[in-house]
Structures are given as structure tokens and as C-alpha cells.
Design a protein around this motif. Structure first.
Motif, PDB file in Angstrom:
ATOM      1  N   GLU A 128       4.744   1.957 -19.631  1.00 19.15           N
ATOM      2  CA  GLU A 128       3.765   1.167 -20.191  1.00 19.15           C
ATOM      3  C   GLU A 128       2.694   0.687 -19.497  1.00 19.15           C
ATOM      4  N   VAL A 129       2.611   0.778 -17.891  1.00 15.29           N
ATOM      5  CA  VAL A 129       1.756   0.317 -17.187  1.00 15.29           C
ATOM      6  C   VAL A 129       1.105   1.554 -16.194  1.00 15.29           C
ATOM      7  N   VAL A 130      -0.046   1.381 -15.921  1.00 15.59           N
ATOM      8  CA  VAL A 130      -0.669   2.543 -14.968  1.00 15.59           C
ATOM      9  C   VAL A 130      -1.696   1.535 -14.133  1.00 15.59           C
ATOM     10  N   VAL A 131      -1.590   1.901 -12.990  1.00 18.09           N
ATOM     11  CA  VAL A 131      -2.406   1.007 -11.687  1.00 18.09           C
ATOM     12  C   VAL A 131      -3.194   2.122 -11.071  1.00 18.09           C
ATOM     13  N   VAL A 132      -4.396   1.921 -10.679  1.00 17.87           N
ATOM     14  CA  VAL A 132      -5.175   2.580  -9.851  1.00 17.87           C
ATOM     15  C   VAL A 132      -5.641   1.355  -8.724  1.00 17.87           C
ATOM     16  N   LEU A 133      -5.505   2.096  -7.648  1.00 21.86           N
ATOM     17  CA  LEU A 133      -6.019   1.357  -6.499  1.00 21.86           C
ATOM     18  C   LEU A 133      -7.154   2.115  -5.765  1.00 21.86           C
ATOM     19  N   THR A 134      -8.309   1.451  -5.556  1.00 22.72           N
ATOM     20  CA  THR A 134      -9.290   2.247  -4.650  1.00 22.72           C
ATOM     21  C   THR A 134     -10.333   1.248  -4.119  1.00 22.72           C
ATOM     22  N   PHE A 192       0.770  -1.182  -0.056  1.00 19.02           N
ATOM     23  CA  PHE A 192       0.080  -0.212  -0.065  1.00 19.02           C
ATOM     24  C   PHE A 192       0.944   1.303   0.144  1.00 19.02           C
ATOM     25  N   ARG A 193       1.769   1.252   0.753  1.00 25.42           N
ATOM     26  CA  ARG A 193       2.726   2.521   0.857  1.00 25.42           C
ATOM     27  C   ARG A 193       3.522   2.839  -0.520  1.00 25.42           C
ATOM     28  N   ARG A 194       3.553   1.797  -1.308  1.00 26.49           N
ATOM     29  CA  ARG A 194       4.174   2.287  -2.645  1.00 26.49           C
ATOM     30  C   ARG A 194       2.991   3.204  -3.369  1.00 26.49           C
ATOM     31  N   PHE A 195       2.108   2.872  -3.470  1.00 27.56           N
ATOM     32  CA  PHE A 195       0.864   3.601  -3.862  1.00 27.56           C
ATOM     33  C   PHE A 195       0.730   4.850  -3.072  1.00 27.56           C
ATOM     34  N   MET A 196       0.837   4.883  -1.933  1.00 28.33           N
ATOM     35  CA  MET A 196       0.603   6.253  -1.190  1.00 28.33           C
ATOM     36  C   MET A 196       1.941   6.979  -1.174  1.00 28.33           C
ATOM     37  N   ASP A 197       2.994   6.442  -1.385  1.00 25.03           N
ATOM     38  CA  ASP A 197       4.097   7.254  -1.214  1.00 25.03           C
ATOM     39  C   ASP A 197       4.796   7.674  -2.837  1.00 25.03           C
TER      40      ASP A 197
END
Length: 545
Positions: free
Chosen positions: A343-349, A55-60
Motif C-alpha cells: 500500500e505504500v511506496v517511498v522515494v528517498l533522494t 538510510f540503510r533500509r533504503f540502501m539494502d
């Protein structure tokens, strides 16, 4: 090279490629990860125990919106996933719940049940689902319309989550919980893809059936303190060794010669199965391997199932999030290793939040609303007000459906009947407000609770009366201690994070609505928005040109 060093190198390369968005390059793969029933406050409460790769990879490292909300009341799974995939509220996409009443026949309607299709690689009568009652195009539908060579895949443990997220033209897969296999229906395929059949033959769920749910930390290492299943004494043998799993196993158990993996979905192993299959789908479908942008949606249903049964203050839920944190790290590392920078985009929700844990002895106001009693008393009231009869058809998701046939046969005015019923509903314990369908069709609520209720209203499917329960109140269900479905912050406020090559790391504190996710991804993929979309592009993710 050490794994940590490899991750740092890949992250550096990913950030270095962020300029690709400014030059108009499209990603090869967009991954939309939805963690069902994940409240926004979980990120703050558990972040000290999250790893740097989850999670912190996405948060930071991503664009983290800390004040993202659903702007409607019907915060259930089907409605939330539909909003994420279409870019509009329930009043636009039409999904107010999984079930409703057809006013012309008084018969119940299920969102995905379709008797014209059959399930693939499952028992007769299982998996007969399709997007039959989805009324709006999804982001995946628009991507396929824009480029027929693009691939759209939707994966979830439950069929509702997979189908609503995928829409009409995606390749959709969900779990046959009885057998632990991943299946689909004849709406999507004549037969399952070869890679899915081969994957199912491995029975990769079987080893999990022999494992116990062991805590990740000592008791003192958790933020929460309540626990009922996780045992901090020496582990016993076997998955069903603990009372909860014996109970769940007896509920779902089928014939002796058939596996039954339904209980796994109520443990962190349900997340593991979803992650495993998602990785297999990336390989099997060859996602992101050409110049045609692909879309993969992964819905984790297990967090919702665990949250409902144990509550947001349980160690069980907290421990599941730490294990899911590891799953996210593995999945993201895999994506970074498979694709070049840009090449990649990630959404986390998430699709919605959930209420605080219900406790009978709580000093904080809360309660359970008895829907069956509500229906019975309301029917007696309307019989006394007008004529004796069966005035109430059913109640679903805080919506009361009246028998319009009897109203019209007696010649009564529908608006008057609804108004009296709504006024009477206010006398019930736990009811904070009530609106009639006539008032929502003919009026406009520009703010407050009325606006959120109206944003959930779809005339052909919503009930005659929609009630809003008081804060902390949930509908009666002895098997669940926490539920969603309200317009309060604990249900509407969810984390929202974008991570990828063209997205600068930042933390955004302004209030945003979740209808903005789809138009933002459409801009990233350089396609037009779905036909019902009403949201706005989030400029922090896609700077205005």
C-alpha cells in the motif's frame, strides 16, 4: 512482540506483497522524501554508522541507484525540486533560480512572492506566497487531475521548497520560522485546516529551544574531524549557550513576547520538527485511507542550511545525518505500521549536492567568486566598449543580467553586446566558461559543459550571460563555506532510492538522470506524466509489461 521483531515481520510482509505491482495494484500512498543538499558520497562515507532502520533500509531493501545525476548546471534547490516534481530540466519547467530579472521592466522577480495572497496564522506580511510563477504541472497536479479524490500534500520548512514540490493544486505547508508554527497562504486555503491549528497550539517546537546540540558519538567515532559548534566537553545549559546559537538567536530574535524558532533550522532539531509535522499530516489528512492514491512530499531543508554553514567535512553535518538517520527510521516504521503490504511506496533522494568545504589555506584548487566586483568591472568594460551607462542590472546564481533597455535605445546589437560580455567574463579569476543567451537560443550543445548549461537555460528568465565557475569555486558569501550551483559531480550526483511493496531490492550502477523520477512514480500510480515531463521510466523500479 519486541520492536525489532515487529520491524522484521513488517519488512517481510512488505516484500511478500511485491507481486502486487505485477497484477496492476496501485499504492494507497506515495511518499517522496527529499533531503536537500545530500551528496551521493555521504551514503558511502557514513554508512558504517547508519542504523539498519534508516538510510540503510533504503540502501539494502530498496532499489538503490548509485549513479543518479541532474543533467544541468543550475543545481540549486528551486531547480532541483522542480525537476523532481515535473520530470524535466530547467529549460522545460522554467525554474532557473529563486530570483531573476524581468527583461521588460528591469525589475526583480521572486519565484513564489505573490502580493495578491496573504499568509494564514502568521504576522501581517508573512507567508504571502503562491505558485504564481511555476510554469509547468507537477506530479501532484497530474494526480489531482486524474482523480479529484486523491490528496496531495507538500511539507517543508521553507516556503520555496514546499511550494515548488507541491505545485498548483496540492495542500502546501511550510514553517513560520519566527513562531515555529506551520502555515500556508490564502492561495491554498481560506483558513488552515483544523488539525494544523490544533497542532500549532501545542507549540511543540518550544522544548527544543531549551536543548543543546549534543554529539551522538565520541570524537573518535566520526568520519569527519572538523567541528566548530559541537562541543565534546561536558554540556552547557540551554540551547543558546554556545556562541553560534547566541549569534543566530540575535539575528532572528523578534519581540520578547514572540517565540523565534529560526535558529532551530540550523540544527538537527529542524529535521525533528519536519518529521513530527509530516506524521501529523498523515493522520490529519487521512492519507492512504481509501482507494484513491495520495501523494506526500517531505523536504528536509535543514541539511542544506547546516551543510552551507559548516561544510561537508564537518562533524556538525555528519552528526546531523546520524540524527536524521534515526528520524527516517521512526518515519518509515510509522508508515509500515499504518499500511498493509503493497500500500505504500517511498522515494528517498536529494535536490542537489554541494561543493567541498572552502578553505583559504587549502592546497586543493578552490576559491570565492566576487559577484559584486564582477558586476562593477563588467559595467565599466561595456561602458568603455559602447557608451557610458548602467549596463548591468544584476547578478543571480551565476547569471549576469544586462540592461536591454539601454542596448536597444542606443541601437546596439544585443547578440554583439552579449558576445563581448561573455568573452570578457573569461578573464575573471574563477570563471571556467561563459555562454550568452543568444548562443544558447540559436545553437545546440549536444554534450559536455555546454549541454548542461543549455539544459538550465530558460529564455524568459535566464541571464544574458551564464558563467561556469572553476571546480571548487563558489560565490562569495562569508556566512557559507559550501554552496551548490555548478555542473560538477559534487553538485549533480545524488542518492536515489525507491522502497516499497512492488520494488525489488537491488543496487543499480548504471547512470540515470533525475528526470526519470516523476515518470516512474506516474507509472506506479497509473496516471499520465505531467505535461512538461521529458524523463524516462526507470525499468528497474517498474518492469516493462
Amino acid at each position: 512482540m519486541k520492536p525489532k521483531a515487529l520491524t522484521v515481520l513488517l519488512l517481510g510482509a512488505l516484500c511478500a506483497g511485491s507481486a502486487s505491482a505485477q497484477t496492476g495494484a496501485k499504492p494507497k500512498l506515495v511518499v517522496n522524501i527529499v533531503i536537500s543538499q545530500m551528496r551521493a558520497d555521504y551514503m558511502d562515507r557514513f554508512q558504517d554508522n547508519f542504523s539498519a532502520d534508516g538510510f540503510r533500509r533504503f540502501m539494502d531493501q530498496g532499489a538503490y541507484f548509485t549513479d543518479a545525476h541532474y543533467n544541468y548546471m543550475q543545481t540549486n534547490t528551486a531547480a532541483g525540486l522542480a525537476t523532481l516534481s515535473t520530470g524535466t530540466n530547467p529549460d522545460g519547467h522554467g525554474i532557473v533560480a529563486e530570483d531573476w530579472i524581468d527583461f521588460t521592466t528591469n525589475n526583480p522577480v521572486n519565484l513564489i512572492a505573490d502580493p495578491s495572497v496573504t499568509g494564514l496564522d502568521c504576522d501581517a506580511g508573512v507567508g504571502c506566497y503562491s505558485p504564481l510563477n511555476l510554469t509547468a504541472a507537477t506530479l501532484g497536479d497530474r494526480l489531482k487531475e486524474s482523480d479529484a479524490k486523491s490528496k496531495v500534500v507538500s511539507i517543508a520548512a521553507t516556503p520555496v521548497s514546499a511550494i515548488v514540490s507541491g505545485g498548483h493544486t496540492a495542500d502546501v505547508f511550510w514553517m513560520d520560522a519566527g513562531r515555529g508554527h506551520w502555515i500556508s497562504s490564502t492561495y491554498y486555503f481560506k483558513q488552515l485546516p483544523t488539525w494544523v491549528t490544533a497542532y500549532n497550539k501545542q507549540n511543540l517546537f518550544a522544548p527544543f529551544m531549551e536543548r543543546s546540540w549534543e554529539p551522538s558519538k565520541t570524537l573518535e567515532g566520526y568520519k569527519n574531524s572538523e567541528h566548530s559548534v559541537i562541543d565534546f566537553t561536558p554540556a552547557k545549559t540551554g540551547f543558546f549557550s554556545k556562541p553560534f546559537f547566541r549569534k543566530v538567536g540575535s539575528i532572528f530574535k523578534k519581540d520578547d513576547d514572540k517565540f523565534d524558532a529560526a535558529a532551530l533550522l540550523y540544527t538537527p532539531f529542524g529535521n525533528s520538527l519536519t518529521t513530527q509535522f509530516a506524521r501529523e499530516a498523515i493522520v490529519g489528512e487521512e492519507l492512504g485511507k481509501d482507494d484513491h492514491t495520495d501523494l506526500l512530499t517531505i523536504v528536509y531543508d535543514t541539511p542544506r542550511l547546516i551543510g552551507e554553514h559548516f561544510g561537508p567535512r564537518s562533524i556538525e553535518l555528519e552528526d546531523m545525518y546520524y540524527k536524521l538517520d534515526t528520524e527516517l527510521g521512526i518515519l518509515t516504521d510509522y508508515l509500515l505500521a499504518q499500511f498493509k503490504p503493497g500500500e505504500v511506496v517511498v522515494v528517498l533522494t536529494s535536490d542537489h549536492g554541494t561543493s567541498d568545504t572552502y578553505k583559504e589555506d587549502s592546497r586543493v584548487p578552490m576559491g570565492r567568486f566576487n559577484a559584486e566586483q564582477f558586476k562593477m568591472i563588467m559595467n565599466g568594460f561595456l561602458s568603455a566598449q559602447f557608451e557610458p551607462g548602467n549596463w548591468v542590472i544584476d547578478y543571480h546564481d551565476r547569471q549576469l543580467y544586462l540592461n536591454r533597455s539601454i542596448i536597444y535605445s542606443y541601437g546596439f546589437n544585443l547578440a554583439e553586446v552579449q558576445t563581448r560580455a561573455a568573452t570578457f567574463a573569461l578573464q575573471f579569476r574563477g570563471v571556467n566558461g561563459a555562454l550568452s543567451s543568444t548562443s544558447m537560443q540559436n545553437g545546440y550543445f549536444g554534450g559536455g559543459f555546454g549541454e548542461k548549461i543549455q539544459n538550465s537555460f530558460y529564455p524568459k528568465r535566464s541571464g544574458d550571460i551564464v558563467i561556469n565557475l572553476m571546480p571548487g569555486w563558489i560565490e562569495e558569501d562569508t556566512a557559507k563555506v559550501s554552496l551548490s550551483g555548478s555542473l560538477y559531480d559534487y553538485d549533480t550526483h545524488v542518492p536515489l532510492m525507491f522502497f516499497g511493496a512492488n520494488i525489488p531490492a537491488q543496487r543499480i550502477g548504471r547512470n540515470v538522470t533525475m528526470t526519470g523520477v516523476t515518470p516512474t512514480l506516474a507509472r506506479i500510480m497509473q496516471i499520465t506524466v505531467p505535461n512538461a515531463s521529458t524523463g524516462s521510466v526507470l525499468p528497474e523500479v517498474v518492469p516493462q509489461q
